[in-house]
Design a protein around this motif. Structure first.
Motif, mmCIF file in Angstrom:
data_model
loop_
_atom_site.group_PDB
_atom_site.id
_atom_site.type_symbol
_atom_site.label_atom_id
_atom_site.label_comp_id
_atom_site.label_asym_id
_atom_site.label_seq_id
_atom_site.Cartn_x
_atom_site.Cartn_y
_atom_site.Cartn_z
ATOM 1 N N ARG A 136 0.814 -1.218 0.000
ATOM 2 C CA ARG A 136 0.000 0.000 0.000
ATOM 3 C C ARG A 136 0.850 1.271 0.000
ATOM 4 O O ARG A 136 0.383 2.336 -0.395
ATOM 5 C CB ARG A 136 -0.957 0.006 1.193
ATOM 6 C CG ARG A 136 -0.316 0.184 2.563
ATOM 7 C CD ARG A 136 -1.379 0.065 3.652
ATOM 8 N NE ARG A 136 -0.915 0.403 4.989
ATOM 9 C CZ ARG A 136 -0.382 -0.452 5.850
ATOM 10 N NH1 ARG A 136 -0.233 -1.737 5.499
ATOM 11 N NH2 ARG A 136 0.001 -0.052 7.060
ATOM 12 N N SER A 145 -1.324 3.969 -3.797
ATOM 13 C CA SER A 145 -2.553 4.129 -3.019
ATOM 14 C C SER A 145 -2.488 5.362 -2.140
ATOM 15 O O SER A 145 -1.436 5.715 -1.597
ATOM 16 C CB SER A 145 -2.784 2.904 -2.122
ATOM 17 O OG SER A 145 -2.923 1.736 -2.882
ATOM 18 N N LYS A 146 -3.626 6.026 -1.992
ATOM 19 C CA LYS A 146 -3.702 7.176 -1.089
ATOM 20 C C LYS A 146 -3.607 6.682 0.348
ATOM 21 O O LYS A 146 -4.226 5.689 0.718
ATOM 22 C CB LYS A 146 -5.020 7.930 -1.294
ATOM 23 C CG LYS A 146 -5.150 9.169 -0.424
ATOM 24 C CD LYS A 146 -6.480 9.866 -0.668
ATOM 25 C CE LYS A 146 -6.612 11.089 0.252
ATOM 26 N NZ LYS A 146 -7.910 11.794 0.040
#
Length: 446
Positions: free
Chosen positions: A433, A438-439
Motif C-alpha cells: 500500500r 494508493s492514497k
C-alpha cells in the motif's frame, strides 16, 4: 513494572537448532503470539530475540486491550484478540493482570463527542458493546473534578493486562507446546536461493527455515532495509509512569485529549501523556518524509522532533546500514533499547493528575520509563508476505496498538504462514500500500 535491560537475567534458555519449520525474529507480543498459535498447530518454531523476551515496547506500553476507537479494518481483529486474551487467562494458569474494566474516552469538547458518535456507528455494525456517556454518568463512574469532562464513551468489554507479566507468560505456554526461544541471539540476515528463503544467519550460527516472520518492532525496518525491503516505518518515544498506591478514584482505563490513566494491580495508577511523544530525526526520517507528510499535518501535533536521540535508537545516525552474515550488527550492539523518559514528563503528568483528580494532588511517582513505538504513516501495521522475498513474512508497525491486538495478530500471521485464510479482510494491512500509489488513509493515532 519491570524495566528490562541487557543485564536482566534470561528467562528463556533455548538452544538454537540446525533447522526449524518457522523462524521468528523478535520476542515481543507479536512474535510470541505467532509462535504460540503455530505451535498449537504442530509447527516447529524457533524464536530468536536479540535481547530479552518483551524487553522493549511489549513490556513498556499502557497495557490496554482495547477495541474502542479502532480503525474500521482493525476492529474485528481486536474483537477476536479480546476473546483470545480471555482464553489465555485460563491456559497460562498464571496471573496476567487481566481484568475487564472497560476503556473510557473522555470528551472535553463538542468535537470530541461528535467523533465518539461516529465510532458508535462502526461499533453497532460489529455488535460491540460501546456506549455514549453523559457528563453526569462520567462523574458517577470516575471521581474526577466536576466539569472537567463533558461526556464520554466506554466499551465495557475492553480490558487491560500487565504487559511485563503477560508476554513472558504467553512465551512459557508456547514453550510448553514445543517452541524454542533463544534470548541474546540476534538474527543478522536471511539466506535465499533462487528467490526462495532457505534460512537465516544468526550470531550463534546458521539455521535452516522455509519461512521467517520479521516481528522486530521498532527494529524491523533497519533489518528489512539491509535486504532491500523498504518500509516507511519510523519510531517515536513514549513515556509512562506508575504512581504509589493511592485512593481508588477509578477502576478502569481512560484517556482524554492529552492524558491517559489506568488502575494498576498494586493499587497505584499508570499515567501517560498522549500529546508528548518524541521522534528523533535519523536517515529514515528524510527517506520517508513524503509518505509521512499527511500524518504530520493531522496527527503529530503532540510529537516533538529532536536531533539527539537515545544512544543507539533504531534510526540512529551511528548505526551501520549494510552488513553481511559475518558482521556484528546493530541488533547485537543494542540488546535492549532502554531510552530515558522525556525530561518534562514527570512534572506534566503530576500536574494533569492533580487537575483531573484534586484529591490525588501530591501523589508520588514510584517509577517512570519510556519505550520506542514502531509506527507506520497511516498508523496501521503491515501483516503480509514481503514481495519478491518468498517465505519472508512481516508483522510490524503496530503504532502503539500491538499489545492489545497481539494475540489475534499472531493467529492471523500463523495462518498466513501456513497458507490458510486469515479470517479477516487483510487489504488494509498489505505491504504494497505504500508502494502502489494508493492514497494513505489515516487510522486513529491513539
Amino acid at each position: 513494572m519491570v524495566t528490562y535491560s541487557d543485564q536482566t537475567p534470561k528467562q528463556f534458555a533455548g538452544v538454537l537448532p540446525e533447522a526449524t519449520d518457522v523462524l521468528i525474529i523478535g520476542g515481543g507480543v507479536i512474535g510470541i503470539s505467532t509462535a504460540y498459535h503455530l505451535a498449537k498447530k504442530g509447527v516447529k518454531v524457533v524464536v530468536c530475540e536479540k535481547g530479552r523476551v518483551a524487553g522493549e515496547q511489549s513490556s513498556r506500553n499502557w497495557g490496554w486491550i482495547r477495541q474502542q476507537g479502532r480503525d474500521h479494518a482493525e476492529l474485528p481483529i481486536t474483537m477476536e484478540s479480546n476473546r483470545i486474551w480471555q482464553q489465555l487467562v485460563t491456559e497460562t494458569n498464571e496471573d496476567l493482570g487481566f481484568t475487564q474494566q472497560g476503556v473510557y474516552y473522555l470528551a472535553e469538547s463538542e468535537k470530541d463527542l461528535a467523533s465518539y458518535e461516529a465510532f458508535m456507528k462502526l461499533a453497532k455494525e460489529h455488535g460491540l458493546d460501546t456506549q455514549i456517556l453523559t457528563e453526569k454518568q462520567v462523574l458517577e463512574q470516575i471521581q474526577g473534578r466536576p466539569g472537567r469532562w463533558r461526556g464520554g464513551m466506554v466499551t465495557p468489554s475492553d480490558a487491560r493486562a500487565e504487559p511485563w507479566q503477560a508476554v513472558p507468560a504467553i512465551a512459557r505456554i508456547a514453550e510448553r507446546f514445543g517452541v524454542t526461544i533463544v534470548e541474546d541471539c540476534a538474527v543478522r540476515t536471511l539466506d535465499f536461493e533462487g528467490g526462495q528463503l532457505t534460512g537465516a544467519v544468526t550470531e550463534q550460527g546458521r539455521i535452516k527455515a522455509g519461512r521467517v516472520l520479521l516481528a522486530g518492532g521498532a527494529w524491523s525496518a533497519l533489518f528489512a532495509d539491509n535486504m532491500g525491503v523498504k518500509m516507511p516505518q519510523l519510531a517515536v518515544r513514549a513515556t509512562v509512569a506508575a504512581t504509589a498506591p493511592v485512593e481508588n478514584v477509578f477502576n478502569g482505563n481512560a484517556a482524554d485529549s492529552n492524558f491517559a490513566f489506568r488502575r494498576r494491580m498494586d493499587g497505584g495508577y499508570s499515567l501517560a501523556l498522549s500529546d508528548l511523544h518524541n521522534h528523533f530525526i535519523g536517515p529514515s526520517s528524510f527517506k520517508h518524509l513524503f509518505k509521512w507528510l499527511p500524518s504530520y499535518k493531522v496527527s503529530f501535533k503532540g510529537v516533538s522532533l529532536g536531533l539527539k536521540g537515545p544512544k543507539g535508537h533504531p534510526d540512529s545516525w551511528g548505526h551501520k546500514r549494510s552488513w553481511t552474515g559475518n558482521d556484528v550488527t546493530p541488533f547485537e550492539n543494542v540488546r535492549v533499547m532502554n531510552p530515558q523518559p522525556a525530561p518534562s514528563a514527570k512534572t506534566t503528568m503530576l500536574a494533569r493528575l492533580a487537575d483531573r483528580f484534586p484529591q490525588l494532588a501530591g501523589t508520588r511517582l514510584v517509577e517512570i520509563w519510556a519505550g520506542m513505538i514502531d509506527a507506520m504513516p497511516d498508523f496501521i501495521p503491515i501483516m503480509d508476505e514481503a514481495p519478491n522475498h518468498k517465505g519472508l513474512f512481516i508483522a510490524t508497525g503496530f503504532s502503539g496498538h500491538g499489545f492489545g491486538i497481539g494475540p489475534a495478530a499472531g493467529r492471523i500471521m500463523s495462518d498466513l504462514m501456513e497458507g490458510n485464510p486469515a479470517g479477516h479482510d487483510m487489504t488494509r494491512f498489505r505491504f504494497n500500500r505504500f508502494h502502489d500509489g494508493s492514497k494513505i488513509e489515516l487510522g486513529p493515532f491513539l
